[in-house]
Scaffold this motif. Structure first.
Motif, PDB file in Angstrom:
ATOM      1  N   LEU A   1       0.829  -1.200   0.000  1.00  0.00           N
ATOM      2  CA  LEU A   1       0.000   0.000   0.000  1.00  0.00           C
ATOM      3  C   LEU A   1       0.871   1.261   0.000  1.00  0.00           C
ATOM      4  O   LEU A   1       0.564   2.229  -0.709  1.00  0.00           O
ATOM      5  N   VAL A   2       1.955   1.247   0.753  1.00  0.00           N
ATOM      6  CA  VAL A   2       2.881   2.383   0.762  1.00  0.00           C
ATOM      7  C   VAL A   2       3.482   2.589  -0.626  1.00  0.00           C
ATOM      8  O   VAL A   2       3.589   3.719  -1.114  1.00  0.00           O
ATOM      9  N   ALA A   3       3.858   1.495  -1.294  1.00  0.00           N
ATOM     10  CA  ALA A   3       4.422   1.599  -2.637  1.00  0.00           C
ATOM     11  C   ALA A   3       3.406   2.157  -3.619  1.00  0.00           C
ATOM     12  O   ALA A   3       3.738   2.993  -4.471  1.00  0.00           O
ATOM     13  N   TYR A   4       2.160   1.703  -3.508  1.00  0.00           N
ATOM     14  CA  TYR A   4       1.104   2.178  -4.411  1.00  0.00           C
ATOM     15  C   TYR A   4       0.864   3.681  -4.241  1.00  0.00           C
ATOM     16  O   TYR A   4       0.832   4.439  -5.223  1.00  0.00           O
ATOM     17  N   LEU A   5       0.722   4.120  -3.000  1.00  0.00           N
ATOM     18  CA  LEU A   5       0.453   5.535  -2.750  1.00  0.00           C
ATOM     19  C   LEU A   5       1.670   6.403  -3.108  1.00  0.00           C
ATOM     20  O   LEU A   5       1.508   7.527  -3.602  1.00  0.00           O
ATOM     21  N   SER A   6       2.869   5.891  -2.876  1.00  0.00           N
ATOM     22  CA  SER A   6       4.075   6.653  -3.233  1.00  0.00           C
ATOM     23  C   SER A   6       4.148   6.868  -4.741  1.00  0.00           C
ATOM     24  O   SER A   6       4.449   7.975  -5.211  1.00  0.00           O
ATOM     25  N   ALA A   7       3.853   5.824  -5.511  1.00  0.00           N
ATOM     26  CA  ALA A   7       3.869   5.941  -6.968  1.00  0.00           C
ATOM     27  C   ALA A   7       2.768   6.886  -7.444  1.00  0.00           C
ATOM     28  O   ALA A   7       2.965   7.688  -8.365  1.00  0.00           O
ATOM     29  N   LEU A   8       1.603   6.804  -6.807  1.00  0.00           N
ATOM     30  CA  LEU A   8       0.491   7.680  -7.168  1.00  0.00           C
ATOM     31  C   LEU A   8       0.838   9.137  -6.904  1.00  0.00           C
ATOM     32  O   LEU A   8       0.592  10.019  -7.738  1.00  0.00           O
ATOM     33  N   LEU A   9       1.459   9.407  -5.773  1.00  0.00           N
ATOM     34  CA  LEU A   9       1.864  10.777  -5.446  1.00  0.00           C
ATOM     35  C   LEU A   9       2.971  11.289  -6.377  1.00  0.00           C
ATOM     36  O   LEU A   9       2.982  12.470  -6.726  1.00  0.00           O
ATOM     37  N   ALA A  10       3.865  10.389  -6.765  1.00  0.00           N
ATOM     38  CA  ALA A  10       4.926  10.802  -7.686  1.00  0.00           C
ATOM     39  C   ALA A  10       4.336  11.227  -9.029  1.00  0.00           C
ATOM     40  O   ALA A  10       4.747  12.248  -9.609  1.00  0.00           O
ATOM     41  N   ARG A  11       3.364  10.477  -9.532  1.00  0.00           N
ATOM     42  CA  ARG A  11       2.718  10.838 -10.792  1.00  0.00           C
ATOM     43  C   ARG A  11       1.959  12.145 -10.653  1.00  0.00           C
ATOM     44  O   ARG A  11       2.003  13.010 -11.539  1.00  0.00           O
ATOM     45  N   ALA A  12       1.284  12.312  -9.544  1.00  0.00           N
ATOM     46  CA  ALA A  12       0.511  13.533  -9.322  1.00  0.00           C
ATOM     47  C   ALA A  12       1.423  14.750  -9.191  1.00  0.00           C
ATOM     48  O   ALA A  12       1.109  15.829  -9.712  1.00  0.00           O
ATOM     49  N   ARG A  13       2.546  14.563  -8.496  1.00  0.00           N
ATOM     50  CA  ARG A  13       3.490  15.673  -8.341  1.00  0.00           C
ATOM     51  C   ARG A  13       4.061  16.086  -9.699  1.00  0.00           C
ATOM     52  O   ARG A  13       4.179  17.273 -10.004  1.00  0.00           O
ATOM     53  N   SER A  14       4.387  15.094 -10.514  1.00  0.00           N
ATOM     54  CA  SER A  14       4.917  15.395 -11.847  1.00  0.00           C
ATOM     55  C   SER A  14       3.880  16.101 -12.702  1.00  0.00           C
ATOM     56  O   SER A  14       4.189  17.053 -13.428  1.00  0.00           O
ATOM     57  N   ARG A  15       2.632  15.659 -12.592  1.00  0.00           N
ATOM     58  CA  ARG A  15       1.572  16.275 -13.395  1.00  0.00           C
ATOM     59  C   ARG A  15       1.251  17.683 -12.928  1.00  0.00           C
ATOM     60  O   ARG A  15       1.013  18.593 -13.737  1.00  0.00           O
ATOM     61  N   ALA A  16       1.272  17.888 -11.624  1.00  0.00           N
ATOM     62  CA  ALA A  16       0.944  19.215 -11.089  1.00  0.00           C
ATOM     63  C   ALA A  16       2.062  20.211 -11.336  1.00  0.00           C
ATOM     64  O   ALA A  16       1.813  21.381 -11.663  1.00  0.00           O
ATOM     65  N   ALA A  17       3.307  19.752 -11.194  1.00  0.00           N
ATOM     66  CA  ALA A  17       4.438  20.662 -11.370  1.00  0.00           C
ATOM     67  C   ALA A  17       4.741  20.924 -12.826  1.00  0.00           C
ATOM     68  O   ALA A  17       5.271  21.966 -13.189  1.00  0.00           O
TER      69      ALA A  17
END
Length: 331
Positions: A57-73
């Motif tokens: 679950l930590v790996a899933y959420l970390s990957a999700l946040l990484a994609r979101a951070r890249s998309r937002a920035a």
């Protein structure tokens, strides 16, 4: 904490963030939502890590946040306008701001070469201690002139370009230590003085200056610029002024990187002149005229465009050019 209940309570938020990161286009409302959702999911990940650290679950959420951070920035995209800004403002401003360093290096180096060459002309025994009569004759009558036409022009241009840029890069990189730059300058000026004095003594001064001047004016100036920038790095940590030594060295280092990038183009021009103009069948006055024109063009570039950019507030720091990068949302 009941992990299953926590997942069930927040799964919809995670799925929504995943959906937003996969959309091709984001409206203004979507962009605001992805930032807000990102912050909430980051909080969820923090809670899970501290109370019920499930690895998958930590790996899933970390990957999700990484994609979101890249998309937002968004992503930085270099455009031709950024290249134009670099050569129209950042690079000439850096050259102008550090002009006293490389002009001083130029004056000192040329002065040293003239003094050494003059001294060797007044002491003929120096010449014979360095080279044998056969080697001198070979240099004067063959080697010096044939050097510029020994290889095909295109490969010779590439060879000269890479060699000169390597030397310039070493001057900048080792400038922080000072002495290596002084040694490289001394070696180059000594070599120039030795060959020049030999050619002049044997009545081939016209050939020496006729072949050296077309490319040598700009090429040596680029070397002096690199050495001056390198020595400025040395002075940045010796005398940082109001800044800390780390800040001073960092700021001057970024400007030095910008100068190094600009020198790539200038030294390419030098290589092309040396490969295609210096050994060409053009009259000596035409070849020298091309070299002088290129050199004057460089000085005009620095002291007109560079002064204007510097006075307009351009620092010459490579980081300044990044302000022109186009930031766009990844498709």
């Amino acid at each position: 904490m009941d992990l299953d209940a926590y997942v069930a309570a927040h799964r919809a938020t995670w799925e929504r963030l995943d959906q937003l990161t996969r959309q091709r286009r984001l409206s203004g409302a979507d962009a605001d939502e992805i930032v807000d959702t990102y912050q909430r999911v980051a909080t969820h990940l923090s809670v899970i890590r501290s109370t019920a650290p499930d690895a998958s679950l930590v790996a899933y959420l970390s990957a999700l946040l990484a994609r979101a951070r890249s998309r937002a920035a968004g992503t930085r995209v270099m455009s031709w306008s950024d290249v134009g800004r670099f050569f129209a403002r950042t690079f000439p401003a850096a050259l102008y701001r550090q002009r006293w360093w490389w002009l001083s290096v130029m004056a000192a180096s040329i002065g040293a070469a003239v003094v050494m060459g003059w001294w060797m002309l007044d002491h003929p025994r120096i010449e014979s201690s360095l080279l044998s009569e056969a080697q001198i004759e070979q240099l004067v009558n063959n080697d010096f002139e044939e050097y510029y036409s020994e290889y095909a022009a295109t490969s010779f241009a590439a060879r000269v370009w890479t060699n000169n840029f390597w030397l310039a890069a070493l001057c900048i990189a080792f400038g922080v230590f000072c002495l290596p730059v002084v040694y490289m300058l001394y070696s180059n000026m000594l070599n120039l003085a030795i060959i020049g004095s030999i050619m002049i003594r044997h009545g081939r001064g016209d050939l020496f200056f006729g072949l050296l001047t077309p490319h040598g004016l700009l090429e040596l100036t680029c070397l002096f610029v690199a050495a001056g920038v390198g020595l400025r790095l040395f002075w940045a940590w010796v005398s940082p002024g109001d800044r800390t030594r780390v800040q001073s060295l960092g700021e001057e280092g970024r400007a030095a990187v910008g100068v190094a990038l600009g020198l790539v183009v200038l030294l390419l021009i030098c290589g092309l002149i040396e490969a295609f103009v210096t050994p060409s069948g053009l009259p000596t006055w035409a070849r020298i005229g091309i070299g002088v024109t290129a050199w004057i063009g460089f000085l005009g570039y620095v002291f007109t465009l560079g002064r204007w950019a510097h006075n307009a507030g351009e620092t010459g720091d490579l980081a300044e050019s990044e302000r022109g990068f186009t930031v766009r949302t990844a498709a």
